[in-house]
Design an enzyme around this catalytic site. Sequence first.
Site, short mmCIF file in Angstrom:
data_model
loop_
_atom_site.label_atom_id
_atom_site.label_comp_id
_atom_site.label_asym_id
_atom_site.label_seq_id
_atom_site.Cartn_x
_atom_site.Cartn_y
_atom_site.Cartn_z
CE LYS A 237 2.81 -3.05 -1.38
NZ LYS A 237 2.45 -2.91 0.28
CE LYS B 276 -4.60 1.24 -3.93
NZ LYS B 276 -4.36 0.33 -2.75
CE LYS C 60 -0.11 6.24 0.98
NZ LYS C 60 0.11 5.81 2.22
#
Length: 338
Positions: A117, A200, A203
């Site tokens: 991240k 993956k 969102k």
Amino acid sequence: MTDTTFTPRVFSGIKPSGGLTLGNYLGAIKRFVGMQGQMETVYCVVDLHAITVWQDPKELANMTREVAAGYLAAGLDPSSSILFNQSQVAGHAELGWIFNCVARVGWMDRMTQFKDKAGANAEKVSLGLYAYPSLMAADILLYHATHVPVGDDQKQHVELTRDIAAKFNHDFKTDFFPITEPVIEGPATRIMNLRDGTKKMSKSGESDMERINMTDDADKIAKKFKKAKTDPEPLPETVEGLADRPEARNLVEIYAALDETTPEAVIAQYPGAGWGTFKPALADLAVAKLSPISDEMARFMDDPAEIDRILGAGSEKARAIAEPILRKTYDIVGILRS
């Protein structure tokens, strides 16, 4: 050390950032609902985790309600499970600080999700993003949870929770916190991107066609599956033939999870089938399974006061479990309370 027997209890949570996807449903919510009745179940909308990166304050409450609506629409029963949002139980943050003082910096440095991240800008991200695995451990251990249903990508965080519990117990010569077990089972515990089977489903992906949103209507669900990326080869005769075929494997695993069967059974049903046969069948199955949930989510979202009532009632039940555990933790650490 005392002999401690822990009540079998499940804890897990979903972060209200972006919107709910098929990955959240198959990898988490569907499994959460299925565990009701097997042991005590405590489920949370982890809004304190959401703010480790910037969130629009006007949207955060709405996204929190949307996750709660997803839980409820999928069949979570507030009379059987505890459902609440994390920030309504202050013990999460309080125990999180104690665990910040138990966890080691080296443990945090090994957290692969932080590296993913933060990327090249690690020095510019919030301290919360770096330390949030410690808060996640507090989320779990505040309820003495013995089991946590997780996807493969979250297993490392449960391992950290186990390390923190073990170090706390060792440092204070107690066996107060359980050594929590991760529960990883079933097909499609990690749903992948419909445009790239090596990534993956997220969102925050660039294209809406990458994911199935739990708010998508039947037409959108069908369209996205029919346009999902595949390779030129038909389905194999055996499940072993899906190796090195990430997009094909992802669609087969999604079908298996939606149909509550196994990838082996799906391949046996469609051996050698072309994508012109399989993708429409998957689209029809997904519409049948997901459309009622999206409709029910919309009904809940039209009544935000009812969602707030359910979360408020759940937070009271959560505090009833958490507060004695937090008080005992303070006593063990030696923190004075007048």
